[in-house]
Scaffold this motif. Structure first.
Motif, PDB file in Angstrom:
ATOM      1  N   UNK A 126       1.076  -1.311   0.129  1.00  0.00           N
ATOM      2  CA  UNK A 126       0.165  -0.017   0.021  1.00  0.00           C
ATOM      3  C   UNK A 126       0.695   1.596  -0.163  1.00  0.00           C
ATOM      4  N   UNK A 127       1.864   1.267   0.715  1.00  0.00           N
ATOM      5  CA  UNK A 127       3.061   2.637  -0.053  1.00  0.00           C
ATOM      6  C   UNK A 127       3.247   3.344  -1.407  1.00  0.00           C
ATOM      7  N   UNK A 128       2.659   4.103  -1.172  1.00  0.00           N
ATOM      8  CA  UNK A 128       2.993   4.868  -2.465  1.00  0.00           C
ATOM      9  C   UNK A 128       4.446   5.499  -2.795  1.00  0.00           C
ATOM     10  N   UNK A 129       5.000   5.004  -3.576  1.00  0.00           N
ATOM     11  CA  UNK A 129       6.048   5.282  -3.322  1.00  0.00           C
ATOM     12  C   UNK A 129       7.281   5.710  -2.679  1.00  0.00           C
ATOM     13  N   UNK A 130       8.382   5.869  -2.608  1.00  0.00           N
ATOM     14  CA  UNK A 130       9.632   5.336  -1.651  1.00  0.00           C
ATOM     15  C   UNK A 130       9.209   6.883  -0.844  1.00  0.00           C
ATOM     16  N   UNK A 131       9.519   6.147   0.509  1.00  0.00           N
ATOM     17  CA  UNK A 131       8.799   7.475   2.111  1.00  0.00           C
ATOM     18  C   UNK A 131       9.652   8.856   1.734  1.00  0.00           C
ATOM     19  N   UNK A 132       8.957   9.683   2.252  1.00  0.00           N
ATOM     20  CA  UNK A 132       9.603  10.906   2.145  1.00  0.00           C
ATOM     21  C   UNK A 132      10.353  11.087   3.529  1.00  0.00           C
ATOM     22  N   UNK A 133      11.059  11.588   3.771  1.00  0.00           N
ATOM     23  CA  UNK A 133      12.384  12.172   4.425  1.00  0.00           C
ATOM     24  C   UNK A 133      11.746  13.085   5.397  1.00  0.00           C
ATOM     25  N   UNK A 134      12.017  13.502   6.716  1.00  0.00           N
ATOM     26  CA  UNK A 134      11.476  14.372   7.477  1.00  0.00           C
ATOM     27  C   UNK A 134      12.833  16.155   7.183  1.00  0.00           C
ATOM     28  N   UNK A 135      11.818  17.235   7.080  1.00  0.00           N
ATOM     29  CA  UNK A 135      12.483  17.639   6.635  1.00  0.00           C
ATOM     30  C   UNK A 135      12.946  19.396   7.895  1.00  0.00           C
ATOM     31  N   UNK A 136      13.798  19.785   8.951  1.00  0.00           N
ATOM     32  CA  UNK A 136      13.652  19.817   9.369  1.00  0.00           C
ATOM     33  C   UNK A 136      14.734  21.449   9.858  1.00  0.00           C
ATOM     34  N   UNK A 137      15.079  22.674   9.752  1.00  0.00           N
ATOM     35  CA  UNK A 137      15.513  23.731  10.132  1.00  0.00           C
ATOM     36  C   UNK A 137      17.281  23.622   9.340  1.00  0.00           C
ATOM     37  N   UNK A 138      16.730  22.944   7.768  1.00  0.00           N
ATOM     38  CA  UNK A 138      18.595  22.131   7.206  1.00  0.00           C
ATOM     39  C   UNK A 138      17.849  20.819   6.988  1.00  0.00           C
ATOM     40  N   UNK A 139      17.710  20.029   7.810  1.00  0.00           N
ATOM     41  CA  UNK A 139      18.255  19.224   8.363  1.00  0.00           C
ATOM     42  C   UNK A 139      17.290  17.727   7.031  1.00  0.00           C
ATOM     43  N   UNK A 140      17.788  16.696   6.493  1.00  0.00           N
ATOM     44  CA  UNK A 140      16.514  15.974   6.008  1.00  0.00           C
ATOM     45  C   UNK A 140      17.364  14.233   6.715  1.00  0.00           C
ATOM     46  N   UNK A 141      16.519  13.890   7.139  1.00  0.00           N
ATOM     47  CA  UNK A 141      16.502  12.403   7.799  1.00  0.00           C
ATOM     48  C   UNK A 141      15.327  11.668   7.227  1.00  0.00           C
ATOM     49  N   UNK A 142      15.743  10.185   7.277  1.00  0.00           N
ATOM     50  CA  UNK A 142      14.745   9.616   6.819  1.00  0.00           C
ATOM     51  C   UNK A 142      13.798   9.718   8.074  1.00  0.00           C
ATOM     52  N   UNK A 143      12.424   8.872   7.737  1.00  0.00           N
ATOM     53  CA  UNK A 143      11.623   9.007   8.660  1.00  0.00           C
ATOM     54  C   UNK A 143      12.000   7.656   8.943  1.00  0.00           C
ATOM     55  N   UNK A 144      12.671   7.507  10.286  1.00  0.00           N
ATOM     56  CA  UNK A 144      12.925   6.505  11.551  1.00  0.00           C
ATOM     57  C   UNK A 144      11.372   5.822  11.921  1.00  0.00           C
ATOM     58  N   UNK A 145      10.509   6.054  11.836  1.00  0.00           N
ATOM     59  CA  UNK A 145       8.979   5.428  12.328  1.00  0.00           C
ATOM     60  C   UNK A 145       8.767   4.442  11.009  1.00  0.00           C
ATOM     61  N   UNK A 146       8.835   4.458   9.620  1.00  0.00           N
ATOM     62  CA  UNK A 146       8.477   2.995   8.544  1.00  0.00           C
ATOM     63  C   UNK A 146       8.764   2.063   8.495  1.00  0.00           C
ATOM     64  N   UNK A 147       8.664   0.869   8.876  1.00  0.00           N
ATOM     65  CA  UNK A 147       9.210  -0.408   8.283  1.00  0.00           C
ATOM     66  C   UNK A 147       9.384  -0.675   6.858  1.00  0.00           C
ATOM     67  N   UNK A 148       9.690  -2.403   6.468  1.00  0.00           N
ATOM     68  CA  UNK A 148      10.443  -2.452   5.023  1.00  0.00           C
ATOM     69  C   UNK A 148       9.732  -3.840   5.621  1.00  0.00           C
ATOM     70  N   UNK A 149       9.008  -4.763   4.288  1.00  0.00           N
ATOM     71  CA  UNK A 149       9.435  -5.958   4.604  1.00  0.00           C
ATOM     72  C   UNK A 149      10.323  -6.387   3.767  1.00  0.00           C
ATOM     73  N   UNK A 150      11.014  -7.467   4.453  1.00  0.00           N
ATOM     74  CA  UNK A 150      12.814  -8.133   4.216  1.00  0.00           C
ATOM     75  C   UNK A 150      11.445  -9.535   4.397  1.00  0.00           C
ATOM     76  N   UNK A 151      12.458 -10.629   3.209  1.00  0.00           N
ATOM     77  CA  UNK A 151      12.517 -12.405   3.238  1.00  0.00           C
ATOM     78  C   UNK A 151      13.573 -12.463   2.768  1.00  0.00           C
ATOM     79  N   UNK A 152      14.059 -13.680   3.865  1.00  0.00           N
ATOM     80  CA  UNK A 152      14.949 -14.327   3.493  1.00  0.00           C
ATOM     81  C   UNK A 152      15.560 -14.595   2.210  1.00  0.00           C
ATOM     82  N   UNK A 153      16.771 -14.575   1.609  1.00  0.00           N
ATOM     83  CA  UNK A 153      16.748 -14.493  -0.007  1.00  0.00           C
ATOM     84  C   UNK A 153      17.461 -16.675  -0.098  1.00  0.00           C
ATOM     85  N   UNK A 154      16.860 -17.269  -0.882  1.00  0.00           N
ATOM     86  CA  UNK A 154      17.086 -18.268  -1.407  1.00  0.00           C
ATOM     87  C   UNK A 154      18.231 -18.057  -1.944  1.00  0.00           C
ATOM     88  N   UNK A 155      19.507 -18.806  -1.368  1.00  0.00           N
ATOM     89  CA  UNK A 155      20.607 -18.731  -2.441  1.00  0.00           C
ATOM     90  C   UNK A 155      20.722 -20.112  -3.305  1.00  0.00           C
TER      91      UNK A 155
END
Length: 514
Positions: free
Chosen positions: A485-514
């Motif tokens: 349901x996520x629409x595109x890359x998560x937006x960064x937080x911007x505050x007072x000249x600083x840009x940082x990735x949103x620390x509250x977001x989660x990604x989905x991970x699945x172990x790669x079958x080598x």
């Protein structure tokens, strides 16, 4: 009591004697300010239409990128000024074409340390710019040791990542920022304080939370009007938490440092703490436990904050552009097969597509809108004639440059192989210098995340190796994607000249079958 009760009457009788003195003093203070010539009047403003100085500072707090972009577009080859929340005077923003002349000016004209002191509010955050021991230890001991230290750092990256990540046998939600904070702290700690302590919960708590608390304290001071800061900033909750953290770090470091001082020369550890202790002696600096604790906290702040942000941005980009994962994975497998399966320094250097992806991540998601921050200690003139007075802070609009279509093709498009292709084309033309200038760690007038000139970040080589190790380890172990349901890359937080990735977001991970 009678004497006190009669005090207003007595003061009233004597007021005519002191009133002229009070008026004269006020005149001496106020009149020169009212009639003083503005030394920045010749430099155009950005954001004047927003109204009062306070409104302009609040606009910077909430959307500095727009202000830098506007100024860069209007005065691309020149100079402009804007009001920020970090300095009491306007910041003068200069075009990148001035960088070569600016980097030649001595530190008593343009001061990196004084700019950090002002923009980081060191009176309240207690950060210590200007210490010679840290850059000396990094340049003379840490960076030359990276080839030798790559194997243990790689082991730490792999083991800590395995330790912190859930199994992910099926698609599993993971707060990758939270995990990366701990992984980066452990990997950095392996070289900062040694293998015995880098996984200690007490060390991790101090290293991780100090970083967060510095930025929170800086943010709270940023948000406070400048005239209030001398009276109220020390009572801000984040500033008080920071003071408590420093005391805690001192208590943690004391037995460690005292134990090291008793060790014979042939048993000295091979890590940054030891190099700092020796560097402090070289410069005749305070070698107390408190001082070394502050230096360790400073290292943690510089390394963990920026490295975790860049790594989190990289993971968000991998999840948003999953077609890049097999491309990077194939390169990593190929390179490791040529280097005995070891993620050595030469192997990391050979991962050119990974290098490109990370450099594009920095270009597209820089940690701040400006770079090359310097405070002017002595006035000077730019080659074009503009007079830059004493007391202001100058910057270069790094983010705006990175999004300039005259500098980068399709700058608003994330292209993970952008710099790989640029380097390949340069090699084909025999332009070795151009190829070298487009590496992750390179600094140039179009790549300013690590600064520019003699004060370019000395720790960027360690940061590059750490991030490559962590990302390569993850790519070999997992597939990843955005949450459903996520629409595109998560937006960064911007505050007072600083840009940082949103620390509250989660990604989905699945172990790669080598």
């Amino acid at each position: 009591m009678a004497d006190v009760a009669g005090l207003p009457h007595i003061l009233g009788e004597k007021l005519y004697l002191v009133l002229p003195t009070i008026v004269a003093l006020l005149a001496l203070i106020i009149v020169p300010r009212v009639f003083a010539k503005d030394p920045l009047k010749h430099i155009p403003d950005v954001g004047q239409e927003l109204g009062s100085d306070e409104k302009r500072r609040q606009a910077f707090l909430m959307d500095s990128r727009h202000l830098y972009q506007e100024g860069y577009q209007k005065f691309k080859d020149g100079v402009f000024k804007l009001l920020t929340t970090r300095t009491t005077t306007p910041v003068v923003v200069v075009a990148p074409r001035y960088l070569n002349e600016l980097k030649k000016l001595p530190d008593d004209v343009l001061s990196f340390d004084a700019a950090i002191a002002e923009t980081m509010h060191v009176k309240y955050t207690q950060i210590e710019p200007g210490n010679k021991s840290i850059p000396h230890a990094i340049k003379t001991s840490l960076t030359p040791s990276l080839p030798r230290l790559s194997p243990p750092l790689t082991d730490e990256a792999r083991e800590s990542f395995n330790m912190e990540m859930p199994p992910c046998d099926n698609w599993t939600p993971v707060n990758i920022n939270r995990i990366l904070l701990r992984v980066v702290a452990m990997v950095s700690g392996r070289i900062f304080i040694g293998p015995d302590l880098c996984r200690s919960e007490e060390y991790l708590d101090a290293a991780i939370n100090y970083t967060i608390e510095v930025m929170m304290a800086r943010g709270e001071v940023d948000a406070m009007p400048a005239w209030k800061r001398p009276f109220l900033a020390r009572s801000l909750p984040a500033v008080k938490r920071l003071e408590a953290r420093i005391k805690q770090a001192h208590a943690f470091m004391q037995p460690v440092v005292e134990a090291r001082k008793r060790l014979p020369a042939d048993q000295k550890p091979d890590d940054m703490l030891q190099w700092l202790m020796e560097s402090q002696q070289k410069f005749g600096d305070d070698n107390s436990v408190e001082k070394l604790a502050r230096l360790q906290l400073g290292l943690s702040f510089a390394a963990i904050h920026t490295t975790t942000m860049t790594a989190t941005n990289a993971f968000y980009n991998l999840a948003a552009y999953p077609h890049l994962i097999p491309i990077l994975r194939d390169e990593i497998v190929s390179v490791l097969s040529e280097h005995n399966g070891e993620m050595s320094a030469p192997a990391l250097q050979a991962m050119k597509k990974l290098d490109s992806f990370l450099k594009e991540t920095l270009r597209f998601h820089p940690p701040g809108t400006g770079s090359f921050s310097r405070k002017v200690l002595k006035p000077f003139n730019l080659s074009s004639g503009e007079y830059i007075p004493k007391g202001v802070v100058i910057e270069v609009p790094a983010h705006a440059i990175a999004r300039d279509p005259e500098v980068f093709v399709n700058p608003d498009e994330f292209d993970g192989l952008r710099f790989y292709n640029i380097r390949q084309e340069a090699r084909e033309k025999g332009e070795a210098e151009a190829a070298a200038q487009n590496q992750f760690v390179s600094v140039s007038q179009s790549s300013l995340t690590f600064g520019y000139g003699r004060h370019a970040c000395p720790g960027r080589f360690l940061a590059a190796n750490e991030i490559k190790m962590i990302v390569a380890t993850a790519v070999m172990m997992f597939d990843m994607k955005l949450e459903d349901g996520a629409e595109g890359r998560y937006a960064n937080f911007e505050f007072g000249g600083t840009s940082a990735p949103d620390p509250s977001k989660t990604l989905r991970f699945k172990r790669f079958a080598q």
